[in-house]
Design an enzyme around this catalytic site. Structure first.
Site, PDB file in Angstrom:
ATOM      1  CE1 TYR A  48      -3.353   2.765   0.427  1.00 52.71           C
ATOM      2  CE2 TYR A  48      -2.234   3.341   2.144  1.00 52.71           C
ATOM      3  CZ  TYR A  48      -3.475   3.487   2.004  1.00 52.71           C
ATOM      4  OH  TYR A  48      -4.657   4.060   1.214  1.00 52.71           O
ATOM      5  CG  ASP A  62      -2.502  12.681   4.340  1.00 55.38           C
ATOM      6  OD1 ASP A  62      -2.778  13.495   3.369  1.00 55.38           O
ATOM      7  OD2 ASP A  62      -3.384  12.024   4.681  1.00 55.38           O
ATOM      8  CG  ASP A  89      -4.259   8.332   0.193  1.00 58.08           C
ATOM      9  OD1 ASP A  89      -4.906   8.804  -1.002  1.00 58.08           O
ATOM     10  OD2 ASP A  89      -3.886   8.221   0.953  1.00 58.08           O
ATOM     11  CG  ASP A  91      -4.749  12.499  -1.424  1.00 53.87           C
ATOM     12  OD1 ASP A  91      -5.199  11.461  -0.725  1.00 53.87           O
ATOM     13  OD2 ASP A  91      -3.597  13.285  -1.500  1.00 53.87           O
ATOM     14  CG  HIS A 116      -7.500   4.870  -1.395  1.00 48.08           C
ATOM     15  ND1 HIS A 116      -7.913   6.439  -0.981  1.00 48.08           N
ATOM     16  CD2 HIS A 116      -6.870   4.169  -1.356  1.00 48.08           C
ATOM     17  CE1 HIS A 116      -7.397   5.965  -0.162  1.00 48.08           C
ATOM     18  NE2 HIS A 116      -6.500   4.349  -0.343  1.00 48.08           N
ATOM     19  CD  GLU A 118      -9.308  11.371   0.916  1.00 49.22           C
ATOM     20  OE1 GLU A 118      -8.997  12.355   0.726  1.00 49.22           O
ATOM     21  OE2 GLU A 118      -8.911  10.485   0.276  1.00 49.22           O
ATOM     22  CB  CYS A 126      -5.590  12.902   8.368  1.00 47.77           C
ATOM     23  SG  CYS A 126      -5.133  11.197   8.939  1.00 47.77           S
ATOM     24  NE  ARG A 161      -9.904   8.206   2.867  1.00 48.46           N
ATOM     25  CZ  ARG A 161      -9.381   8.502   3.469  1.00 48.46           C
ATOM     26  NH1 ARG A 161      -7.990   8.374   3.178  1.00 48.46           N
ATOM     27  NH2 ARG A 161      -9.932  10.203   4.247  1.00 48.46           N
ATOM     28  CD  GLU A 191      -9.767   6.064   6.756  1.00 43.38           C
ATOM     29  OE1 GLU A 191      -9.945   4.790   7.581  1.00 43.38           O
ATOM     30  OE2 GLU A 191      -8.825   6.408   6.736  1.00 43.38           O
ATOM     31  CG  ASN A 213      -6.513   3.270   7.729  1.00 43.23           C
ATOM     32  OD1 ASN A 213      -5.609   3.053   7.654  1.00 43.23           O
ATOM     33  ND2 ASN A 213      -6.817   4.205   7.337  1.00 43.23           N
TER      34      ASN A 213
END
Length: 299
Positions: A48, A62, A89, A91, A116, A118, A126, A161, A191, A213
């Site tokens: 990952y 982040d 990731d 975002d 993914h 989101e 984050c 996500r 999440e 996660n």
């Protein structure tokens, strides 16, 4: 020698086959290409690549400061160094639907097995911090439809996500997950679930793989792989764990250097030079060019 011997499209195909088996796949987070190779060496099923780690690697929080170019470049460096599939990731997709489409094709070209996208507002934060905000359902679905429409390899995993659990509760997260699947998502990343029962509820609601996660110091308890397997989770990630452990060890080593003036007491905690050379396949390069590796290492 050099990079992975398995082409990206074949990694994706094999990953999809294994994901379809229903087994739990373990994807520790790699913080650089060498750690990805170590993850493979230790027998895990995938790698990952965390947006939080990529940000931290640049010394940034982040909060959506990284660019597609930075993320794809680092993703390529990591993915090409291992035979394992790598999920990254992405975002919020680095913009709106057209940007999401470009993101997916860029990540395909970089050799990733999946990504993914989101449903946070852009710029994001984050997923385990308070004060998150999510986009409306229409915007979230447009992002996923754009991702699905843009990919050229149907085995590239488009994961959706949703961060809505922390904003509007579990029922809203389940409704959003169902809608994302209807929009074409191949998998769901719910999440900041708080309990095993919440993961089980999402599992019951959708007919695609789900991801858990297990990040330290976050909203979720740190459930074991066997606990997550028992409630039907298909992928588990530990996104920042190796970076946290490495930085913790580095900090303690620097303290020791300050206090003692040398690191003799830390030798037992270090990766030996012989182990490093084995991991990077120094000897394999010797078969290509005997002038490269023409010495003996004391073990």
């Amino acid at each position: 020698m050099l990079y992975s011997q398995t082409p990206a499209h074949e990694k994706r195909r094999l990953f999809r086959e294994r994901l379809a088996s229903g087994e739990l796949l373990r994807f520790p987070g790699a913080f650089n290409p060498l750690s990805a190779r170590l993850i493979e060496r230790k027998g895990f099923e995938g790698v990952y690549i965390s947006g939080a780690v990529l940000s931290a690697d640049l010394g940034l929080p982040d909060i959506g400061l990284t660019t597609l170019t930075e993320v794809a470049g680092r993703g390529q460096q990591i993915a090409r160094m291992t035979e394992l599939p790598a999920i990254i990731d992405a975002d919020t997709g680095f913009g709106e639907p057209m940007n999401v489409a470009r993101t997916i094709q860029t990540l395909e070209d970089a050799g990733l097995a999946g990504a993914h996208i989101e449903d946070q507002v852009n710029p994001k934060r984050c997923g385990h911090l308070d004060g998150k905000a999510v986009v409306d359902e229409s915007t979230a679905l447009k992002r996923i439809r754009a991702a699905v429409d843009a990919r050229r390899d149907h085995n590239f995993l488009v994961m959706a996500r949703t961060d809505i659990r922390a904003v509007e509760g579990l029922d809203a997260a389940i409704d959003r997950a169902k809608a994302l699947v209807d929009a074409g998502a191949d998998a769901i990343f719910p999440e900041a679930m708080r309990t095993l029962e919440e993961f089980a509820a999402v599992r019951e609601a959708v007919d695609v793989p789900i991801l858990a996660n297990m990040t330290e110091f976050g909203k979720s308890d740190l459930f074991s792989a066997s606990q997550l397997r028992d409630v039907g989770v298909n992928i588990v990630i530990w996104p920042v764990s190796l970076l946290r452990i490495a930085m913790g060890a580095a900090g303690r080593a620097l303290d020791t250097l300050t206090d003692e003036g040398h690191l003799t007491s830390k030798l037992g905690e270090m990766q030996h030079r012989a182990e490093l050379y084995d991991l990077i396949d120094y000897e394999g390069y010797n078969h290509f060019d005997s002038g490269v590796f023409d010495f003996q290492l004391d073990r």
